[in-house]
Design a protein around this motif. Sequence first.
Motif, PDB file in Angstrom:
ATOM      1  N   ILE A  65      -1.352   0.150  -2.846  1.00 38.68           N
ATOM      2  CA  ILE A  65      -0.244   0.002  -1.894  1.00 38.68           C
ATOM      3  C   ILE A  65      -0.466  -1.281  -1.120  1.00 38.68           C
ATOM      4  CG2 ILE A  65       0.861   0.958   0.149  1.00 38.68           C
ATOM      5  CD1 ILE A  65       0.245   3.741  -0.901  1.00 38.68           C
ATOM      6  N   GLU A  69       4.490  -2.422   2.262  1.00 46.14           N
ATOM      7  CA  GLU A  69       4.705  -0.986   2.418  1.00 46.14           C
ATOM      8  C   GLU A  69       4.015  -0.462   3.685  1.00 46.14           C
ATOM      9  OE1 GLU A  69       4.470   3.027  -0.338  1.00 46.14           O
ATOM     10  OE2 GLU A  69       4.298   1.052  -1.280  1.00 46.14           O
ATOM     11  N   HIS A  73       5.964   1.102   6.928  1.00 46.99           N
ATOM     12  CA  HIS A  73       5.596   2.429   7.429  1.00 46.99           C
ATOM     13  C   HIS A  73       5.251   2.384   8.922  1.00 46.99           C
ATOM     14  CE1 HIS A  73       3.807   6.446   7.556  1.00 46.99           C
ATOM     15  NE2 HIS A  73       2.818   5.893   8.234  1.00 46.99           N
TER      16      HIS A  73
END
Length: 145
Positions: A65, A69, A73
């Motif tokens: 990841i 991302e 988040h």
Amino acid sequence: MKNTFNVLIVDDDEDDQFLLKTAFEQDSPLFNLRFANDGTDVLENIDRTDFLPDLVLLDLNMPRIGGFEVLSHLKNSPHYRHVPILILTTSDNEEDINRSYELGANTFLIKPTQHQGLVELAEQIRLYWFRLAKIPTRRTNQRGT
């Protein structure tokens, strides 16, 4: 001024982690550093700890990841959206720069190629974000802390 600051460093490069740690250790009593090796480490563990960062240094290019991302988040989370996030990456791609700011990054910095340059950049980050700039304080109603 607060007694200590929590800094989360998200970077898969162990050499860069070491150099950033060295730069922050100049004021070691002021900083509580935590390291994450990739975005998966952050997203799986950030809500399982009482460590609420005052500042995040985030690399974009990581396995599994990536930084975008993680940035998305954190900036979409009511618990972390107030935390300044500094992108610290090797990319100088205009699309990466624009996307980072669109997702809520507070600063985009390109990692120096020389080790001494990274140490000096980390010192500037430390001085600017914790001595000159006023950053949001932890909120006591967040996550029960």
